[in-house]
Design a protein around this motif. Sequence first.
Motif, PDB file in Angstrom:
ATOM      1  N   GLU A  11       0.825  -1.215   0.000  1.00 10.20           N
ATOM      2  CA  GLU A  11       0.000   0.000   0.000  1.00 10.20           C
ATOM      3  C   GLU A  11       0.860   1.266   0.000  1.00 10.20           C
ATOM      4  N   ARG A  12       2.139   1.140   0.342  1.00  8.68           N
ATOM      5  CA  ARG A  12       3.040   2.296   0.374  1.00  8.68           C
ATOM      6  C   ARG A  12       3.860   2.414  -0.905  1.00  8.68           C
ATOM      7  N   TRP A  13       3.390   1.777  -1.994  1.00 11.80           N
ATOM      8  CA  TRP A  13       4.150   1.770  -3.245  1.00 11.80           C
ATOM      9  C   TRP A  13       4.332   3.167  -3.813  1.00 11.80           C
ATOM     10  N   ARG A  14       3.370   4.054  -3.612  1.00 16.45           N
ATOM     11  CA  ARG A  14       3.506   5.406  -4.162  1.00 16.45           C
ATOM     12  C   ARG A  14       4.686   6.147  -3.522  1.00 16.45           C
ATOM     13  N   GLU A  15       4.852   5.974  -2.213  1.00 14.16           N
ATOM     14  CA  GLU A  15       5.995   6.604  -1.522  1.00 14.16           C
ATOM     15  C   GLU A  15       7.310   6.049  -2.063  1.00 14.16           C
ATOM     16  N   ALA A  17       7.809   4.598  -4.953  1.00 15.03           N
ATOM     17  CA  ALA A  17       7.978   4.990  -6.349  1.00 15.03           C
ATOM     18  C   ALA A  17       8.458   6.432  -6.467  1.00 15.03           C
ATOM     19  N   ALA A  18       7.994   7.306  -5.582  1.00 12.43           N
ATOM     20  CA  ALA A  18       8.426   8.706  -5.621  1.00 12.43           C
ATOM     21  C   ALA A  18       9.923   8.819  -5.329  1.00 12.43           C
ATOM     22  N   HIS A  20      12.135   6.354  -5.604  1.00 19.25           N
ATOM     23  CA  HIS A  20      12.798   5.655  -6.701  1.00 19.25           C
ATOM     24  C   HIS A  20      12.956   6.596  -7.891  1.00 19.25           C
TER      25      HIS A  20
END
Length: 62
Positions: A11-15, A17-18, A20
């Motif tokens: 669920e924390r993939w957006r953080e 990805a940012a 990265h």
Amino acid sequence: MRTRVLLTDVERWREAAAVHGELFAAVRPASTFVEVSRLIDPEWLVEVEVDAVVTVEGARSG
């Protein structure tokens, strides 16, 4: 170049990805994000694996 991002909470993939994107913006590697049940240290939330090939020519140019 290729990266694999292992997350203990997908669920924390957006953080992830940012960050990265900030680190690898100039390179834009092929990337995979996956959720894992745990990492070797229970306090770790993310682990990143990077595969890269550096040529002799590339190493000379910095």
